[in-house]
Design a protein around this motif. Sequence first.
Motif, PDB file in Angstrom:
ATOM      1  N   ASN A   1      23.520  19.528  42.888  1.00 48.67           N
ATOM      2  CA  ASN A   1      23.777  20.266  41.956  1.00 48.67           C
ATOM      3  C   ASN A   1      25.280  20.837  42.016  1.00 48.67           C
ATOM      4  N   LYS A   2      25.668  20.762  41.277  1.00 45.07           N
ATOM      5  CA  LYS A   2      27.433  21.468  41.085  1.00 45.07           C
ATOM      6  C   LYS A   2      27.737  22.426  41.093  1.00 45.07           C
ATOM      7  N   LYS A   3      26.996  23.555  41.133  1.00 41.95           N
ATOM      8  CA  LYS A   3      26.555  24.502  41.389  1.00 41.95           C
ATOM      9  C   LYS A   3      27.143  24.863  42.799  1.00 41.95           C
ATOM     10  N   PHE A   4      26.441  24.203  43.878  1.00 44.12           N
ATOM     11  CA  PHE A   4      27.084  24.404  45.148  1.00 44.12           C
ATOM     12  C   PHE A   4      28.226  23.507  45.464  1.00 44.12           C
ATOM     13  N   PHE A   5      28.755  22.404  44.593  1.00 46.78           N
ATOM     14  CA  PHE A   5      30.236  21.918  45.233  1.00 46.78           C
ATOM     15  C   PHE A   5      31.001  22.705  45.157  1.00 46.78           C
ATOM     16  N   LEU A   6      32.676  22.935  46.296  1.00 44.32           N
ATOM     17  CA  LEU A   6      33.395  23.323  45.954  1.00 44.32           C
ATOM     18  C   LEU A   6      34.451  22.916  44.783  1.00 44.32           C
ATOM     19  N   GLN A   7      35.127  23.333  43.434  1.00 48.24           N
ATOM     20  CA  GLN A   7      35.292  23.122  42.720  1.00 48.24           C
ATOM     21  C   GLN A   7      36.932  23.576  42.700  1.00 48.24           C
TER      22      GLN A   7
END
Lengths: 260, 260, 260
Positions: A114-120
């Motif tokens: 879930n990319k929502k919880f990654f640093l972008q």
Amino acid sequence: MHIVTLTTDFGTADWFVGTMKGVILSIAPRAKIVDITHEIPGGDIRAGAFALAASYRFFPRKAIHIAVVDPGVGSRRTAIAVQTADYFFIGPDNGVLSLALAKERIKSIHRLTNKKFFLQPVRQTFHGRDVFAPVAAHLSEGVALRKFGPEQKYFTRLDWSGPRQNRGTIQGEVVYIDRFGNAITNITGELLAQLKPSSLRVFVQQKRLCPVKDFYQAVPVGKAVGVIGSSGFLEIAVNGGSAAQEFSLKIGDAVAVRKK
Amino acid sequence: MHIVTLTTDFGTADWFVGTMKGVILSIAPRAKIVDITHEIPGGDIRAGAFALAASYRFFPRKAIHIAVVDPGVGSRRTAIAVQTADYFFIGPDNGVLSLALAKERIKSIHRLTNKKFFLQPVRQTFHGRDVFAPVAAHLSEGVALRKFGPEQKYFTRLDWSGPRQNRGTIQGEVVYIDRFGNAITNITGELLAQLKPSSLRVFVQQKRLCPVKDFYQAVPVGKAVGVIGSSGFLEIAVNGGSAAQEFSLKIGDAVAVRKK
Amino acid sequence: MHIVTLTTDFGTADWFVGTMKGVILSIAPRAKIVDITHEIPGGDIRAGAFALAASYRFFPRKAIHIAVVDPGVGSRRTAIAVQTADYFFIGPDNGVLSLALAKERIKSIHRLTNKKFFLQPVRQTFHGRDVFAPVAAHLSEGVALRKFGPEQKYFTRLDWSGPRQNRGTIQGEVVYIDRFGNAITNITGELLAQLKPSSLRVFVQQKRLCPVKDFYQAVPVGKAVGVIGSSGFLEIAVNGGSAAQEFSLKIGDAVAVRKK
């Protein structure tokens, strides 16, 4: 309690570990971050797995352990977060978590998707900072494990042969050399206790090396000794010296223990 | 305030220091742990004692200082906790605490014998984790010193000869080489101040080496200079270089200071 | 939030960093101190500036960044504290802050002259402990920047030539070698994106070296690859190896990127 531990091969010469901490504190200001080590030899998954397995259980329950020894970063290897009865573990699913997980009762394993919880944006070279650090921080702030991605039932294990016992002889191998030159084996204290430690001798590559004693100074300075080290494994030491140097011990060396 | 500092020879390559922190935080979750150094040369009690003595007083009152340079771990040497007017000190009673204690007003010294406050089972190879860390943690949580074991009146001192002054000449020795190659002596700034620093010269092993100045760059790049270093002791430095390397200085070298 | 970060060349072998932390915590007990690195090569202002610039923005807003690479300590170089839109920066005004400041919107720069906020007596060899640490601590406790000394309008910049682009070729140089032997250049990912990364080749000292890919393992083990590293700059790596060693890369080497 919001303890997050770090076990990596990033070293401390550059700013890599510092930025992981910055990312964690940006999301979880109350987190207490503890370094286990950052000096795992570059890409040595086995050494990272051993360091984590030797240390994780000395932390308070619910501690979140991040281990990043990740030669495959950016390629297809998956990333996981694991909840056990007492702890959380986060890292690449390449075996670096496996020795610790093998000792724990596993409750669930989730893939980190879930990319929502990654640093972008996620840099394909530094998942320690961009994936593992923010996931650990969100976890410490109460995000449920299942939010990070789908459950999976397995984790990747290392090809790590436990020690074998055969008619009064225990056979294992050297699995780690520590800073003092002590050669730590995969032979546990529990296994040794089944024989009679006080009369045992340690053999390396078929050669008789030393007795098994309770502490380093039980032998004269400069002499070799086998002791159950602080991690619970038999280690070969030299009182006041370096066993690894003295006897050219290295990881993988065959070690046997039997009566004199 | 619950500050616990760590001065050890454990290095940071392995997980040893990390587990000490885990043990402390398991007992004293609010503890603030600060590393002084873990790179004391293995078993070098004198260097550990100097590092502790040079740093302990920069911490807030009531800080708990753990120092573990402990070649005799597991043998008969005793372990102590000491309360002074301003701080607590915990470590083996082998001299590693002695240089700091010599500067402090001591209130009480207790031997660590009460196993109730140790991590069980105590490994005879790692009292840092199994004895000193949990005792410091309990102390920071308010356990009274006398609970840890019986009082004793003395502590082990190092055979450390202070500098001597004789008719305008101060004689001492090199006691520590720091990371920049500065050779730190046991000659204090107070002692030097009694002479007239601006006209003094530093002699090493009878050879005139350099003047005494206020800072490194008071001499041209590449030149040697004696300065009162940050620990309050005379140190021999080379502006932009390593005095230890340039002049092959080593611990124990005789140093004299007198007028030119 | 009271985050204070440290970027220095003090190493961790001695007690220098530990005493800086003691000083900070004596003034600001709630401060959360994070090490970025202490292994900047001694006196290498450029490397310190790069490490700070690569890491500062991963910390929460209002973090106070101390950078001390200070070969001129005790001489006439001034010390400054800088407030930008998002952060505070403290250090000698010798360029070590400049790469980070160049990316930020500066609000004010103050010289550190008010001795009231220094640790007394100030040692002319260790402003890290006696000037920068206490100023950062007072700042984190709410002291206004203007209290530390008079405003100035400029800060010292490094002679750092950005990359040049010329008819489809980008030219830059190696500016940092990290612990893995990756050679980090001053060519930004943004600049590369203007060309077509997938068809680009990296040339070092005029020789064609490798393609540009998304991650290290996009090339076979042992092969060289250019990737946009975690700091946002093009870096030259070898999958599973050390590019710096393999190709004898060093800081200052000319790097060009153009179509094959």
